[in-house]
Design a protein around this motif. Sequence first.
Motif, PDB file in Angstrom:
ATOM      1  N   VAL A   1       0.839  -1.202   0.000  1.00  0.00           N
ATOM      2  CA  VAL A   1       0.000   0.000   0.000  1.00  0.00           C
ATOM      3  C   VAL A   1       0.871   1.249   0.000  1.00  0.00           C
ATOM      4  N   GLU A   2       1.982   1.201   0.734  1.00  0.00           N
ATOM      5  CA  GLU A   2       2.898   2.353   0.741  1.00  0.00           C
ATOM      6  C   GLU A   2       3.415   2.641  -0.673  1.00  0.00           C
ATOM      7  N   LEU A   3       3.703   1.574  -1.437  1.00  0.00           N
ATOM      8  CA  LEU A   3       4.165   1.763  -2.814  1.00  0.00           C
ATOM      9  C   LEU A   3       3.104   2.487  -3.649  1.00  0.00           C
ATOM     10  N   TYR A   4       1.824   2.070  -3.450  1.00  0.00           N
ATOM     11  CA  TYR A   4       0.741   2.772  -4.152  1.00  0.00           C
ATOM     12  C   TYR A   4       0.735   4.250  -3.752  1.00  0.00           C
ATOM     13  N   LEU A   5       0.832   4.504  -2.438  1.00  0.00           N
ATOM     14  CA  LEU A   5       0.752   5.879  -1.951  1.00  0.00           C
ATOM     15  C   LEU A   5       1.919   6.705  -2.493  1.00  0.00           C
ATOM     16  N   ASP A   6       3.080   6.028  -2.713  1.00  0.00           N
ATOM     17  CA  ASP A   6       4.248   6.724  -3.274  1.00  0.00           C
ATOM     18  C   ASP A   6       4.177   6.822  -4.790  1.00  0.00           C
ATOM     19  N   ARG A   7       3.095   6.328  -5.376  1.00  0.00           N
ATOM     20  CA  ARG A   7       2.919   6.279  -6.833  1.00  0.00           C
ATOM     21  C   ARG A   7       4.058   5.512  -7.496  1.00  0.00           C
TER      22      ARG A   7
ATOM     23  N   TRP B   1      -4.927   1.258  -8.588  1.00  0.00           N
ATOM     24  CA  TRP B   1      -3.981   2.363  -8.802  1.00  0.00           C
ATOM     25  C   TRP B   1      -4.706   3.709  -8.694  1.00  0.00           C
ATOM     26  N   ARG B   2      -5.934   3.760  -9.219  1.00  0.00           N
ATOM     27  CA  ARG B   2      -6.703   5.009  -9.166  1.00  0.00           C
ATOM     28  C   ARG B   2      -7.240   5.286  -7.758  1.00  0.00           C
ATOM     29  N   SER B   3      -7.501   4.207  -6.996  1.00  0.00           N
ATOM     30  CA  SER B   3      -8.206   4.366  -5.716  1.00  0.00           C
ATOM     31  C   SER B   3      -7.288   4.537  -4.514  1.00  0.00           C
ATOM     32  N   ILE B   4      -6.030   4.164  -4.658  1.00  0.00           N
ATOM     33  CA  ILE B   4      -5.080   4.299  -3.540  1.00  0.00           C
ATOM     34  C   ILE B   4      -4.028   5.348  -3.923  1.00  0.00           C
ATOM     35  N   PRO B   5      -3.915   6.500  -3.346  1.00  0.00           N
ATOM     36  CA  PRO B   5      -4.904   7.081  -2.447  1.00  0.00           C
ATOM     37  C   PRO B   5      -6.165   7.504  -3.217  1.00  0.00           C
ATOM     38  N   PRO B   6      -7.256   7.881  -2.596  1.00  0.00           N
ATOM     39  CA  PRO B   6      -7.372   8.241  -1.177  1.00  0.00           C
ATOM     40  C   PRO B   6      -7.485   7.043  -0.222  1.00  0.00           C
ATOM     41  N   HIS B   7      -7.906   5.883  -0.718  1.00  0.00           N
ATOM     42  CA  HIS B   7      -8.030   4.755   0.216  1.00  0.00           C
ATOM     43  C   HIS B   7      -6.651   4.290   0.669  1.00  0.00           C
ATOM     44  N   GLU B   8      -6.595   3.749   1.852  1.00  0.00           N
ATOM     45  CA  GLU B   8      -5.333   3.213   2.375  1.00  0.00           C
ATOM     46  C   GLU B   8      -5.605   1.856   3.043  1.00  0.00           C
TER      47      GLU B   8
END
Lengths: 603, 186
Positions: free
Chosen positions: B7-13, B55-62
Amino acid sequence: MRGNEFLDKLELIDPILIEAADELPKQKKTAWLKWSGLAACLCVVAASVFALTAHHKRPLEPAPDPNPIGVATDGPSDHPDRPQEVTSEAYSSLEELLDYLRDHDGHRQSDAQNGKGGYSTAHAAMTGADTVSYQSTVYQIDGTAGVGIYQSRELIGTVGTPADWLFVAGQRLVTVWVDCDAGELDPEYWVKVNVFDLSDPAHPQKLDTFTQLGDLTACWMAGDQLYLLTDDGVCACGYSRLSNLEDYKPQLFHGEEQIPWPEEDVSILGKPSHVSYIAATRIDTERLEVVGKRAYYGDIEDVYYGEDWLALVTQTATEHAHTLQDVYTFNGSLNFIGKVDMAAVFGLEKTLTWSEEPLRETYYPEVKAVDCSDGVWRMVGQSIHRIGPTWYSELFAVAYDPEGEKPTVQTLQLPEEQFDIDDVVWEEDRAIISAGFVQLDPYETGTRLAFAQFDKTEPTLLSSDILCDRVTGIDMMYSYGTPLGEIQPFISLGEGLYLRYNGMPDGFDLYDLSDSEAPKCLYRSQGAMADLPEGGRLDFDNRVLDEHTVAVKLIAPGPDGNYFKDATSSWVIVRVRLNETIPIILEESPRYPVEGTDPVTLR
Amino acid sequence: MEDGQIVELYLDRNESAIGHTAEKYGRRLRSLALGMTQDVQTAEECENDTYMEAWRSIPPHEPRGYLYAFLARITRHVALNRCRERDTLKRGGFVRELSTELEQCIPAPDDLECRLDAMALGEVVSSFLISLDREKRDMFLRRYWYLDSVSDIARRFGCSEGKVKTTLFRVRGRLRAYLEQEGYTV
């Protein structure tokens, strides 16, 4: 909000529950199953060695089609290299089939294709029950604890073996139990048959045990012989595959000794699209030995059987296309008799691709019931005739004499354009068909009775003016929608006289169906019981005691009106008095508790 | 890799997030979609759509603590829509069949106005399911969340199809009563 929206919004259920539901249920493994698992492993090794050696003895060239439509192939085989019972048009051995499917699995498309979609036309007396009696002793399944032994309605002991079905044959009690090891990716099922001696009815003595790999498809008794059908198989598409397809060969144990299952006892039905088979075994419960067995590999969709016959309906549905049905017929010795190709019977193309189906006019016949009488195979079913976005249903009847010419067929349209066959009752020379329908404008549901009359190989279909209530389950308890094979709404009293459940909680109709051309409704009751407990409902569990009397199970809800908690059941007596103004009387008093009471003793 | 790290990777794009997701959950998601669509190619498309939507939803979801359930929810949504779009004789009919069954749970099925928002409905149904014993709850979820056939559920739980049908019918009736008792109109 409608159902489809509700279905969408269920995605917001707590993720913890969703994760939990994806875990495989844990089931306790019984001691015998541990043993049989070990034995199975050893047997797979043994079977592999056997298969490797046997493989080189068999011809690898595909065999010619031994059974073109409607041509009987009973009798000795002319091909010494290939058992006559291997019915495949394409494969000469099981090894060849498994080798092919290892790389060409067609993916399972239909819910029914795991061999579990079948239902039976067997006579009720042949099938097992949860309560049986011998002399004055009653044996009743008691959950997973075993089988309770009752005398004078008192529990006097237990047969310490769990059971799903019970039979009494001669002086034998036969129990059939399905066990499952669900702790693996592909659950493993075993069916265990125990045979007990009833010389002392209060203390049954276990004589022998037979164990067969697979889930229970059907079991029935013909005289002293138990027919046991199990199914097993896998969609080897890569998502559920167990790498060793040798696991998908039949395994049968007599006591602790494995009985070999050679290639000669295997039939391949058509061109299977995945690894799936039904294993049929005949066990002589008097002599305590296996007297016949055969495994049928194929895309088996439905199973029908009688005392001395078996019919298997195959249909292949892959990701791209589906076929019309084939009906393979077998005698009481489990040997192949012949095949009816529904595409050929109706002059249709055998295969239809999913993509082109909505685009053109299609006619799709589907067999719904099969019976065999005097060597003639009789089938009834319904066709869907689709023209663009509209469609209508049609009844059909087929008669097939393996020693005669091609199968004969007749079709009939009913007044209702769309219907589903909900029930079929076979008699000596005809079938009574319940065609359930739902009409939207004006809204109306009902069941039209129709008849398929068979004059040897000439079927005649007759519609009737009789409209019954459509009975699909028990209100507030369960519903099957189209209940074919799930519930039997008719109760035969003999001589063409029938009781039929109606839409009332305690209601029956009475019909004289002795003349197919002039059937009569004699009476429709609007609730027949004077002292029906509040919320009480008749169940479909019943026993005919004589031509005027039937015992029917009654279910009463718990104190808070809940059918799911503290519900009770009892037997009530239905009496039919043809010459009275009110010909159907239900007597609920005295109430006989279900436990420990065989309704046959209530007369 | 742990869910939280993915999830952190998603948040870091970081695009490797998709690769790690596929490595850890791809097979389960594909299997889930295959069970619903009964079509291998469509299942693969659903799996890929799931990654794109994640990819589109994380963020805002975590969804650190429930990544699989989060992904599976997307897969289910995509697969259901595919079934409806394709609407072939078998699978389109199957989804309609499930919808018809679920109408029995709705106190006022003809009321077109949705008076209970989706999140609240999720909470109410979850509360109801928690009140059931494990087997009934899981049977309900296998049928209406994972869209399993009755025969597959029977195999999974080692019981007869009749028992599954009876259990589902009773649970639907209880859910309807629960919604009425709690004063919800959906």
